[in-house]
Design an enzyme around this catalytic site. Structure first.
Site, mmCIF file in Angstrom:
data_model
loop_
_atom_site.group_PDB
_atom_site.id
_atom_site.type_symbol
_atom_site.label_atom_id
_atom_site.label_comp_id
_atom_site.label_asym_id
_atom_site.label_seq_id
_atom_site.Cartn_x
_atom_site.Cartn_y
_atom_site.Cartn_z
ATOM 1 N N ASP A 92 0.819 -1.208 0.000
ATOM 2 C CA ASP A 92 0.000 0.000 0.000
ATOM 3 C C ASP A 92 0.856 1.263 0.000
ATOM 4 O OD1 ASP A 92 -2.552 -0.811 -0.284
ATOM 5 O OD2 ASP A 92 -3.066 -0.817 1.846
ATOM 6 N N ASP B 47 -9.592 -7.284 11.642
ATOM 7 C CA ASP B 47 -9.374 -8.690 11.982
ATOM 8 C C ASP B 47 -10.443 -9.212 12.933
ATOM 9 O OD1 ASP B 47 -8.471 -7.002 13.951
ATOM 10 O OD2 ASP B 47 -6.562 -8.015 14.262
HETATM 11 O O1 LIG Z 1 -3.714 0.868 4.756
HETATM 12 C C1 LIG Z 1 -3.089 -0.047 5.286
HETATM 13 C C2 LIG Z 1 -2.793 -0.062 6.664
HETATM 14 C C3 LIG Z 1 -2.069 -1.131 7.191
HETATM 15 N N1 LIG Z 1 -1.653 -2.143 6.399
HETATM 16 C C4 LIG Z 1 -0.870 -3.285 6.985
HETATM 17 O O2 LIG Z 1 -1.530 -3.794 8.106
HETATM 18 C C5 LIG Z 1 -0.600 -4.430 8.968
HETATM 19 C C6 LIG Z 1 -0.872 -4.057 10.410
HETATM 20 O O3 LIG Z 1 -0.570 -2.703 10.637
HETATM 21 P P1 LIG Z 1 0.197 -2.209 11.951
HETATM 22 O O4 LIG Z 1 0.440 -0.771 11.802
HETATM 23 O O5 LIG Z 1 1.361 -3.100 12.223
HETATM 24 O O6 LIG Z 1 -0.961 -2.387 13.025
HETATM 25 P P2 LIG Z 1 -0.979 -3.198 14.410
HETATM 26 O O7 LIG Z 1 -1.915 -2.469 15.311
HETATM 27 O O8 LIG Z 1 0.371 -3.518 14.890
HETATM 28 O O9 LIG Z 1 -1.688 -4.547 13.926
HETATM 29 C C7 LIG Z 1 -2.566 -5.339 14.698
HETATM 30 O O10 LIG Z 1 -3.892 -4.855 14.626
HETATM 31 C C8 LIG Z 1 -4.430 -4.743 13.299
HETATM 32 C C9 LIG Z 1 -5.848 -4.204 13.406
HETATM 33 O O11 LIG Z 1 -6.583 -4.955 14.334
HETATM 34 C C10 LIG Z 1 -4.375 -6.102 12.602
HETATM 35 O O12 LIG Z 1 -4.755 -5.938 11.260
HETATM 36 C C11 LIG Z 1 -2.977 -6.646 12.646
HETATM 37 O O13 LIG Z 1 -2.917 -7.914 12.056
HETATM 38 C C12 LIG Z 1 -2.511 -6.732 14.096
HETATM 39 O O14 LIG Z 1 -1.187 -7.239 14.170
HETATM 40 C C13 LIG Z 1 0.798 -4.015 8.509
HETATM 41 O O15 LIG Z 1 1.410 -5.112 7.876
HETATM 42 C C14 LIG Z 1 0.493 -2.893 7.508
HETATM 43 O O16 LIG Z 1 1.437 -2.828 6.502
HETATM 44 C C15 LIG Z 1 -1.957 -2.142 5.052
HETATM 45 O O17 LIG Z 1 -1.570 -3.049 4.325
HETATM 46 N N2 LIG Z 1 -2.664 -1.093 4.527
#
Ligand SMILES: O=c1ccn([C@@H]2O[C@H](COP(=O)(O)OP(=O)(O)O[C@H]3O[C@H](CO)[C@@H](O)[C@H](O)[C@H]3O)[C@@H](O)[C@H]2O)c(=O)[nH]1
Ligand SMILES: [Mn+2]
Length: 612
Positions: free
Chosen positions: A64, A355
Site C-alpha cells: 500500500d 481482523d
Molecule cells: O492501509 C493499510 C494499513 C495497514 N496495512 C498493513 O496492516 C498491517 C498491520 O498494521 P500495523 O500498523 O502493524 O498495526 P498493528 O496495530 O500492529 O496490527 C494489529 O492490529 C491490526 C488491526 O486490528 C491487525 O490488522 C494486525 O494484524 C494486528 O497485528 C501491517 O502489515 C500494515 O502494513 C496495510 O496493508 N494497509
C-alpha cells in the site's frame, strides 16, 4: 469455561504430497519508511522457505506504500531466496527469517559464512537504496521500475503487479522449483477511499483468485515472520482431517513477540489475548481473528458454509496476458463500487480492527473457529444485536469484552483525579474504615488484582511482569483509550475522520538500549502524555497532603481509601516522575510537556475545587 489446547500430528498426513492443498500467502505492507523493506523481506523469506511442496505455495505481497524501494528489495530477495531456501531445507534450519537466524546462536555449516555474507550484502544494498531513494538494478529487472514516473504518487497511481518468482522457470541453486512470489500494489486514486488493510486484503483475495486460486489462504503482517517452517503442515492437519468440522473458517496462530524485555515494561506480550482468551474462545465457537498468522479457507470469504465458490483450477497459465489483465482489473480502486465486497464478501469494512470484526462476522455466518473496537460495538452488526442472534451468549460476551475494551478508561480517569483532589480538600467521598461498606472496596480491589495476578502467574509471568501489566493498563486508559474515545466521538460527530496510522517498525538503537534496561520512552512531544502526567502530579500532591494530614492530625480514618488511591497512583507513576524530573537521556519527557502538565494540573485542581 472450557479452554482448549490443541496438538497436531503432521507425521500422519498423507505421504503423497500431491494431496496437499495449495496455499496463497498474503503479506501486507504500507509504508517503506515506517516498515523498512528489509523487515518485509525477512518475513517473506521465512514463509518462502516453508517445508511445504514449493509448487503449492504462492506468496503475494500487497504494497500500500506503492514503493519502488519495496519492490526493489523484493527483487533482491527473490535472488537471495535461491540460495536461502536450499540452505535452510538441507540443514533443517528452524528459524528461517534470516535476520533472526543470524542474530541467534546458530550452528555453522560448510556454506553458512558464504550465505551470511550474501545476506549482509543484500541488506546493505537494500538499506542504501532506501536511504538514497534511487533504484539501480540489473537489466533483468530494470524495466519493471519504469512505471514509477513523475506522475506516480503513493496516493495516486495505477495497479502494479509483478511476478518475481514464477514457479516454473525460477529454480533455486540446487535446481528445485521455487514457490511463486508476486508483488501487488493496488490502484490508488485520491478521490477514492481505500479501506486500509481490509481493502488491501480484498484486492489480494481477488488477484490471487485469478492467478493461483489456492483453497487455503494465510495472512501475515509485514513484521510477523514465521518461526516454524512446519506451520503449514500443522495447519493442513485441521483442514484435511475428515473428522474435524468442515465449517472451520480459519485457524488463528497466536502472535508471539520477540525483543520484549525481561519484565515486559509495556505489557506488550498480550499474553492474556493469545494464551488465555483464545483458548477460552476456542472452547466456545472458536478463537477471535487476530489479523496475522491466520489460515483461512478461501470459501469462508464468499458466504455461508453451505455456499460454494469456484475452487477449480484454471486452465490458463497464470503468467498469460489475459490472466494478468484480469488481475489488474480486479485491483482497480473502483472495482468494488456497487458490489458486496467488504459488506458480505471478503474482509469486512467499517472497523479499523478489520481482523476482530471480520472474524466475528464470519463466525456469525455459522462458520466455526476461528478506536475500531468501538466501531464494532456500535455498528449495524454489533455483538449485542447481530451477535446474540447467531452465537452462544458466552461467545458474544467475549466479543463485547473486546468491543468495549476502552470503556473502563472513563472510570480510570475519574478514579485517578477526583478522589485525590477531594483528599487535598479533606472531603471524604468513600466509606470510612469502620464502615462495613469499606470492605466492599477492599474486596473489589483485591478481587480484580488477585485474579489477574493468578492468571499471569499461570502463564509463567513474573510478579514484576504482572505489576507492569497492570500499570500499562492504567497508562493506556489515561492515554490511548481516552484519546481513542474522544477521536471516535469526534468522528461520529463528523468533526474528525478516522485513519489507520501504521505502526513504525524502525528500531532506534538508543531507545532499544534504554528499553533493555527497563526504561520507558517519553521522548516525543505527544499530547497522549498530558492526561498521564497531570494525573501523576495530582496523585503526588494528594499523597504528600495525605502524609502531612496524618502527621498533623493523626489517623486517616475518613480519607483512607482516597489516600490509598493516591499512594497507588504514586507507585504506578514512578516512571513518569523520573521522566519529568530526574532523567536526562533522550527518552525523558520533553520539558514543554512537563511544564504544561504542571500548569494544566493546577488549572484542573482549581476548576474542580470551584465545583466541590
Ligand atoms: O492501509 C493499510 C494499513 C495497514 N496495512 C498493513 O496492516 C498491517 C498491520 O498494521 P500495523 O500498523 O502493524 O498495526 P498493528 O496495530 O500492529 O496490527 C494489529 O492490529 C491490526 C488491526 O486490528 C491487525 O490488522 C494486525 O494484524 C494486528 O497485528 C501491517 O502489515 C500494515 O502494513 C496495510 O496493508 N494497509
Ligand atoms: Mn503491527
Amino acid at each position: 469455561m472450557n479452554p482448549i489446547q490443541r496438538n497436531t500430528f503432521p507425521e500422519n498426513l498423507p505421504k503423497d504430497e500431491t494431496k496437499y492443498p495449495e496455499i496463497d500467502v498474503f503479506i501486507c505492507t504500507a509504508d517503506p519508511y515506517k516498515e523498512p523493506p528489509m523487515v518485509v523481506v525477512n518475513t517473506a523469506l521465512s514463509i518462502l522457505a516453508y517445508d511445504y511442496p514449493t509448487n503449492k505455495l504462492s506468496v503475494y505481497l500487497s504494497d500500500d506504500g506503492g514503493s519502488k524501494l519495496t519492490l526493489f528489495a523484493f527483487t533482491e530477495a527473490a535472488k537471495f531466496a535461491k540460495h536461502w531456501l536450499p540452505y535452510c531445507k538441507k540443514n533443517g534450519i528452524l528459524v528461517r527469517c534470516p535476520e533472526a537466524y543470524f542474530r541467534s546462536n546458530y550452528t555453522c555449516f560448510p556454506n553458512t559464512h558464504e550465505i551470511k555474507l550474501m545476506y549482509e550484502n543484500m541488506k546493505s544494498k537494500v538499506e542504501q537504496t532506501v536511504v538514497s531513494g534511487n533504484v539501480y538494478t540489473d537489466e533483468k529487472w530494470s524495466h519493471i521500475f519504469s512505471i514509477w514516473d513523475n506522475q506516480f504518487k503513493r496516493s495516486d497511481h495505477p495497479t502494479v503487479i509483478q511476478v518475481l518468482l514464477d514457479g516454473t522457470t525460477d529454480e533455486d541453486v540446487l535446481g528445485h522449483v521455487m514457490p511463486k512470489l508476486i508483488y501487488v500494489s493496488r490502484e490508488k486514486r485520491e478521490a477514492t477511499t481505500h479501506k486500509n488493510k481490509a481493502g488491501a486484503l480484498n484486492v489480494l483475495l481477488r488477484v490471487s483468485e485469478i492467478m493461483t486460486n489456492a483453497p487455503i489462504i494465510l495472512t501475515v503482517d509485514c513484521d510477523m515472520y514465521s518461526n516454524d517452517p512446519r506451520t503449514p503442515l500443522e495447519a493442513i492437519c485441521y483442514f484435511l482431517d475428515s473428522s474435524t468440522d468442515h465449517n472451520i473458517a480459519y485457524l488463528q496462530y497466536p502472535q508471539s513477540f520477540h525483543g520484549i524485555n525481561q519484565d515486559d515494561i509495556y505489557g506488550a506480550a498480550f499474553k492474556f489475548i493469545f494464551e488465555f482468551n483464545m483458548t477460552g474462545f476456542d472452547g466456545l465457537a472458536g478463537p477471535s481473528h487476530a489479523g496475522t498468522g491466520c489460515f483461512f479457507r478461501r470459501r469462508a470469504f464468499y458466504g455461508c458454509p453451505s455456499s460454494h465458490t469456484s475452487e477449480q483450477r484454471r486452465s490458463q497459465s497464470f503468467l498469460s496476458t489475459e490472466v494478468l489483465a484480469q488481475a489488474h482489473e480486479v485491483a482497480r480502486c473502483n472495482f468494488e463500487a456497487g458490489t458486496k465486497w467488504g459488506i458480505e464478501l471478503g474482509y469486512r469494512y467499517g472497523s479499523l480492527v478489520e481482523d476482530l470484526y471480520t472474524g466475528f462476522r464470519l463466525q456469525c455466518q455459522g462458520w466455526r473457529w476461528c478506536m475500531g473496537c468501538l466501531d464494532m460495538a456500535f455498528c449495524k452488526y454489533n455483538p449485542f444485536n447481530h451477535g446474540l442472534k447467531q452465537l452462544p451468549l458466552l461467545q458474544v460476551m467475549c466479543y463485547i469484552n473486546y468491543a468495549l475494551w476502552s470503556i473502563p478508561c472513563i472510570s480510570v480517569v475519574i478514579y485517578s483525579i477526583f478522589p485525590q483532589i477531594a483528599l487535598i480538600r479533606s472531603v471524604p467521598i468513600f466509606p470510612k474504615v469502620s464502615d462495613p461498606w469499606f470492605w466492599f472496596y477492599v474486596f473489589s480491589f483485591i478481587g480484580a488484582y488477585l485474579q489477574e495476578f493468578i492468571e499471569l502467574k499461570l502463564m509463567g509471568g513474573t510478579t514484576r511482569g504482572w505489576f507492569n501489566h497492570q500499570r500499562m493498563w492504567i497508562i493506556r486508559c489515561l492515554s490511548s483509550f481516552t484519546f481513542g474515545i474522544l477521536k471516535y466521538t469526534l468522528t461520529k460527530l463528523h468533526i474528525s475522520s478516522s485513519t489507520f496510522s501504521v505502526t513504525s517498525k524502525v528500531v532506534d538503537e538508543e531507545a532499544r538500549k534504554r528499553y533493555d534496561q527497563g526504561m520507558m520512552e517519553f521522548g516525543v512531544e505527544s499530547p497522549f502524555f498530558y492526561p498521564l502526567s497531570m494525573a501523576a502530579l495530582i496523585n503526588l500532591g494528594a499523597f504528600i497532603f495525605g502524609i502531612l494530614h496524618f502527621l498533623t492530625y493523626g489517623g486517616l480514618q475518613d480519607l483512607f481509601v482516597q489516600f490509598f488511591l493516591s499512594a497507588f497512583g504514586v507507585v504506578n507513576s514512578w516512571p513518569i516522575y523520573e521522566a519529568m524530573f530526574i532523567r536526562s537521556d533522550r527518552g525523558k519527557m520533553p520539558s514543554k510537556i512537563t511544564s504544561r502538565s504542571i500548569a494544566l494540573a493546577c488549572i484542573l485542581y482549581v476548576a474542580v475545587t470551584l465545583v466541590i
